[in-house]
Design a protein around this motif. Structure first.
Motif, PDB file in Angstrom:
ATOM      1  N   ASP A  96      -3.432 -11.708  -0.879  1.00  0.00           N
ATOM      2  CA  ASP A  96      -2.361 -11.218  -1.990  1.00  0.00           C
ATOM      3  C   ASP A  96      -2.263 -10.214  -1.576  1.00  0.00           C
ATOM      4  O   ASP A  96      -1.955  -8.772  -2.631  1.00  0.00           O
ATOM      5  CB  ASP A  96      -3.592 -11.638  -3.973  1.00  0.00           C
ATOM      6  CG  ASP A  96      -2.972 -13.436  -4.263  1.00  0.00           C
ATOM      7  OD1 ASP A  96      -1.708 -13.809  -2.629  1.00  0.00           O
ATOM      8  OD2 ASP A  96      -3.054 -13.994  -5.543  1.00  0.00           O
ATOM      9  N   ARG A  97      -3.202  -9.689  -1.254  1.00  0.00           N
ATOM     10  CA  ARG A  97      -3.738  -7.985  -0.717  1.00  0.00           C
ATOM     11  C   ARG A  97      -2.644  -7.624   0.026  1.00  0.00           C
ATOM     12  O   ARG A  97      -2.538  -6.105   0.079  1.00  0.00           O
ATOM     13  CB  ARG A  97      -4.844  -7.890  -0.211  1.00  0.00           C
ATOM     14  CG  ARG A  97      -6.028  -8.277  -0.943  1.00  0.00           C
ATOM     15  CD  ARG A  97      -7.530  -7.320  -0.582  1.00  0.00           C
ATOM     16  NE  ARG A  97      -9.157  -7.919  -1.156  1.00  0.00           N
ATOM     17  CZ  ARG A  97      -9.524  -8.605  -0.291  1.00  0.00           C
ATOM     18  NH1 ARG A  97      -9.313  -8.391   0.845  1.00  0.00           N
ATOM     19  NH2 ARG A  97     -10.763  -9.212  -0.554  1.00  0.00           N
ATOM     20  N   TYR A  98      -1.783  -7.922   1.061  1.00  0.00           N
ATOM     21  CA  TYR A  98      -0.474  -7.563   1.181  1.00  0.00           C
ATOM     22  C   TYR A  98       0.641  -8.211   0.981  1.00  0.00           C
ATOM     23  O   TYR A  98       1.493  -9.557   1.553  1.00  0.00           O
ATOM     24  CB  TYR A  98      -0.528  -8.734   2.636  1.00  0.00           C
ATOM     25  CG  TYR A  98      -2.223  -8.000   3.555  1.00  0.00           C
ATOM     26  CD1 TYR A  98      -1.765  -7.052   4.227  1.00  0.00           C
ATOM     27  CD2 TYR A  98      -2.747  -8.359   3.442  1.00  0.00           C
ATOM     28  CE1 TYR A  98      -3.610  -7.095   4.799  1.00  0.00           C
ATOM     29  CE2 TYR A  98      -4.750  -8.239   4.210  1.00  0.00           C
ATOM     30  CZ  TYR A  98      -4.187  -6.721   4.953  1.00  0.00           C
ATOM     31  OH  TYR A  98      -5.551  -6.845   5.354  1.00  0.00           O
ATOM     32  N   PRO A  99       1.177  -8.279  -0.021  1.00  0.00           N
ATOM     33  CA  PRO A  99       2.385  -7.251  -0.820  1.00  0.00           C
ATOM     34  C   PRO A  99       3.722  -7.904   0.032  1.00  0.00           C
ATOM     35  O   PRO A  99       4.006  -6.849   0.645  1.00  0.00           O
ATOM     36  CB  PRO A  99       2.735  -6.595  -2.182  1.00  0.00           C
ATOM     37  CG  PRO A  99       1.652  -6.077  -1.770  1.00  0.00           C
ATOM     38  CD  PRO A  99       0.036  -6.491  -0.852  1.00  0.00           C
ATOM     39  N   GLY A 100       4.494  -9.473   0.128  1.00  0.00           N
ATOM     40  CA  GLY A 100       5.857  -9.324   0.799  1.00  0.00           C
ATOM     41  C   GLY A 100       5.721  -9.806   2.273  1.00  0.00           C
ATOM     42  O   GLY A 100       6.440  -9.806   3.136  1.00  0.00           O
ATOM     43  N   VAL A 101       4.390  -9.843   2.812  1.00  0.00           N
ATOM     44  CA  VAL A 101       3.969 -10.085   4.257  1.00  0.00           C
ATOM     45  C   VAL A 101       4.396 -10.753   4.623  1.00  0.00           C
ATOM     46  O   VAL A 101       3.777 -12.229   3.787  1.00  0.00           O
ATOM     47  CB  VAL A 101       2.529  -9.287   4.879  1.00  0.00           C
ATOM     48  CG1 VAL A 101       2.440 -10.084   5.924  1.00  0.00           C
ATOM     49  CG2 VAL A 101       2.341  -8.159   4.329  1.00  0.00           C
ATOM     50  N   ARG A 102       4.950 -11.358   5.752  1.00  0.00           N
ATOM     51  CA  ARG A 102       5.393 -13.061   5.968  1.00  0.00           C
ATOM     52  C   ARG A 102       4.674 -13.253   6.929  1.00  0.00           C
ATOM     53  O   ARG A 102       4.510 -14.629   7.456  1.00  0.00           O
ATOM     54  CB  ARG A 102       6.671 -12.711   6.686  1.00  0.00           C
ATOM     55  CG  ARG A 102       7.283 -11.896   7.591  1.00  0.00           C
ATOM     56  CD  ARG A 102       8.066 -11.504   7.906  1.00  0.00           C
ATOM     57  NE  ARG A 102       8.645 -10.620   9.396  1.00  0.00           N
ATOM     58  CZ  ARG A 102       9.832 -10.841   9.837  1.00  0.00           C
ATOM     59  NH1 ARG A 102      10.952 -11.025   9.571  1.00  0.00           N
ATOM     60  NH2 ARG A 102       9.546  -9.891  10.877  1.00  0.00           N
ATOM     61  N   THR A 103       3.630 -12.098   7.858  1.00  0.00           N
ATOM     62  CA  THR A 103       3.378 -12.703   9.000  1.00  0.00           C
ATOM     63  C   THR A 103       1.340 -12.703   8.830  1.00  0.00           C
ATOM     64  O   THR A 103       1.349 -11.714   7.970  1.00  0.00           O
ATOM     65  CB  THR A 103       3.510 -11.978  10.471  1.00  0.00           C
ATOM     66  OG1 THR A 103       5.067 -11.875  10.451  1.00  0.00           O
ATOM     67  CG2 THR A 103       2.939 -12.138  11.383  1.00  0.00           C
ATOM     68  N   ALA A 104       0.685 -14.065   9.244  1.00  0.00           N
ATOM     69  CA  ALA A 104      -0.325 -13.364   8.834  1.00  0.00           C
ATOM     70  C   ALA A 104      -2.026 -13.675  10.416  1.00  0.00           C
ATOM     71  O   ALA A 104      -1.220 -15.348  10.919  1.00  0.00           O
ATOM     72  CB  ALA A 104      -1.216 -14.656   7.909  1.00  0.00           C
ATOM     73  N   LYS A 105      -2.422 -12.756  10.778  1.00  0.00           N
ATOM     74  CA  LYS A 105      -3.353 -12.563  11.504  1.00  0.00           C
ATOM     75  C   LYS A 105      -4.454 -13.443  11.650  1.00  0.00           C
ATOM     76  O   LYS A 105      -5.339 -12.392  10.479  1.00  0.00           O
ATOM     77  CB  LYS A 105      -3.111 -11.316  12.485  1.00  0.00           C
ATOM     78  CG  LYS A 105      -4.773 -11.348  13.735  1.00  0.00           C
ATOM     79  CD  LYS A 105      -4.427 -10.109  14.451  1.00  0.00           C
ATOM     80  CE  LYS A 105      -5.778  -9.423  13.891  1.00  0.00           C
ATOM     81  NZ  LYS A 105      -5.868  -8.934  15.221  1.00  0.00           N
ATOM     82  N   VAL A 106      -4.900 -14.391  11.610  1.00  0.00           N
ATOM     83  CA  VAL A 106      -6.571 -14.872  11.363  1.00  0.00           C
ATOM     84  C   VAL A 106      -7.835 -15.067  12.512  1.00  0.00           C
ATOM     85  O   VAL A 106      -7.370 -15.384  13.528  1.00  0.00           O
ATOM     86  CB  VAL A 106      -5.936 -16.366  11.346  1.00  0.00           C
ATOM     87  CG1 VAL A 106      -7.301 -17.651  10.484  1.00  0.00           C
ATOM     88  CG2 VAL A 106      -4.622 -17.123  10.010  1.00  0.00           C
TER      89      VAL A 106
END
Length: 330
Positions: A96-106
């Motif tokens: 939720d801290r990354y509004p509009g982001v479509r990609t996540a590095k885990v």
């Protein structure tokens, strides 16, 4: 031309930024900022790096502060969210801290955790992003080849965009890339680029499908662009938990990369409780702008490191300057 050390020290400010979540074993990120003719710049090698390795970071800081950045090909950069090795229940709050982001590095392969922890975390990310979201995982070299093969097989059903640095050496990367080719999961190299004596070795060995490039560890924007051109592979421009000043350096690098195919790891200002910039380079609609941030004197004062840490960093700056000075004289 290399600026005088006194010129760097004259405006040097040492800051300590508290982080929202423990990441890479730290809860506070320290950095030195100083101002050159082009604006504020950043020197922030991790504390465990020796002077020879850290000197590349100082060269990058000087490059960004004293040399004009290349002409940008784009004015904003798509970025990914970064999910630390948190419990699955905490994933939604991170994203939720990354509004509009479509990609996540885990982050995966965290020492003390299990593959089951990784699977639960990645599953929570997939649930949050939905089927159209993009997931990449980063093992930071912590798997051997057999562990990597097993883990990638287990994680593949989550439709991975790529696996970053699953193993430590170039030879291991080449082997795991060969073993997992049937799964269609690309292999990315990070440490094998930024910490290698020859950053092109991994590309020349055919050990990766793409490269992670970071401006500070590679000696600056211009040096990194030469590596990108010589490697001939797609790249992801990423950061090293930089302040907005270091992120701006990365954004200017990403702006100059031809054919930028992937979202970049430049959204990490979202990992700080406070930042040094009046308008931090935080993701908006999944992008950050390509600009140099205005650094606030009030924020610099509020985030100033204590006297002992300030002295530690300035002594380190002096030592690394001597390394850069010797290299420049060759």
């Amino acid at each position: 031309m290399l600026p005088d050390l006194a010129e760097l020290l004259r405006t040097a400010r040492v800051v300590a930024l508290p982080m929202t979540t423990r990441f890479r074993g730290i809860t506070v990120r320290e950095a030195v900022l100083f101002e050159g003719p082009q604006g504020w710049t950043e020197f922030s090698p991790f504390v465990e790096y020796d002077d020879d390795e850290s000197a590349a970071w100082l060269h990058a800081a000087i490059d960004f502060g004293w040399r004009e950045a290349p002409e940008p090909l784009r004015d904003r950069i798509p970025v990914n969210a970064t999910v630390p090795a948190v419990a699955a229940a905490d994933v939604a709050a991170i994203l939720d801290r990354y509004p509009g982001v479509r990609t996540a590095k885990v982050k995966v392969a965290e020492p003390g955790q299990t593959l089951a922890d990784d699977l639960a975390r990645v599953s929570a990310v997939r649930d949050h992003l939905g089927p159209e979201g993009r997931i990449r995982v980063d093992a930071n070299t912590f798997w051997n080849v057999d562990e990597a093969e097993h883990a990638i097989h287990a994680l593949a059903p989550f439709d991975l965009e790529y696996v970053e640095q699953p193993c430590a050496t170039v030879e291991e990367l080449a082997e795991i890339r060969r073993r997992t080719a049937y799964m269609g999961v690309p292999i990315a190299a990070d440490e094998s680029v930024r910490k290698a004596a020859d950053p092109l070795a991994v590309a020349q060995a055919g050990a990766a499908d793409l490269l992670i490039v970071k401006a500070q560890p590679l000696g600056g924007i211009h040096s990194a662009l030469r590596i990108v051109a010589a490697a001939g592979l797609p790249v992801v421009v990423s950061s090293a938990i930089d302040t907005s000043v270091g992120i701006a350096m990365g954004a200017h690098l990403a702006a100059a990369v031809p054919n930028l195919e992937f979202d970049c790891g430049l959204g990490t200002v979202a990992m700080f409780v406070h930042d040094v910039a009046d308008e931090p380079l935080l993701p908006v609609d999944g992008f950050i702008p390509v600009r140099r941030p205005t650094v606030s004197a009030e924020r610099l004062n509020a985030l100033a490191a204590d006297a002992d840490r300030r002295q530690w960093w300035l002594d380190r700056l002096r030592r690394c300057y001597r390394v850069v000075e010797r290299a420049t004289a060759l």
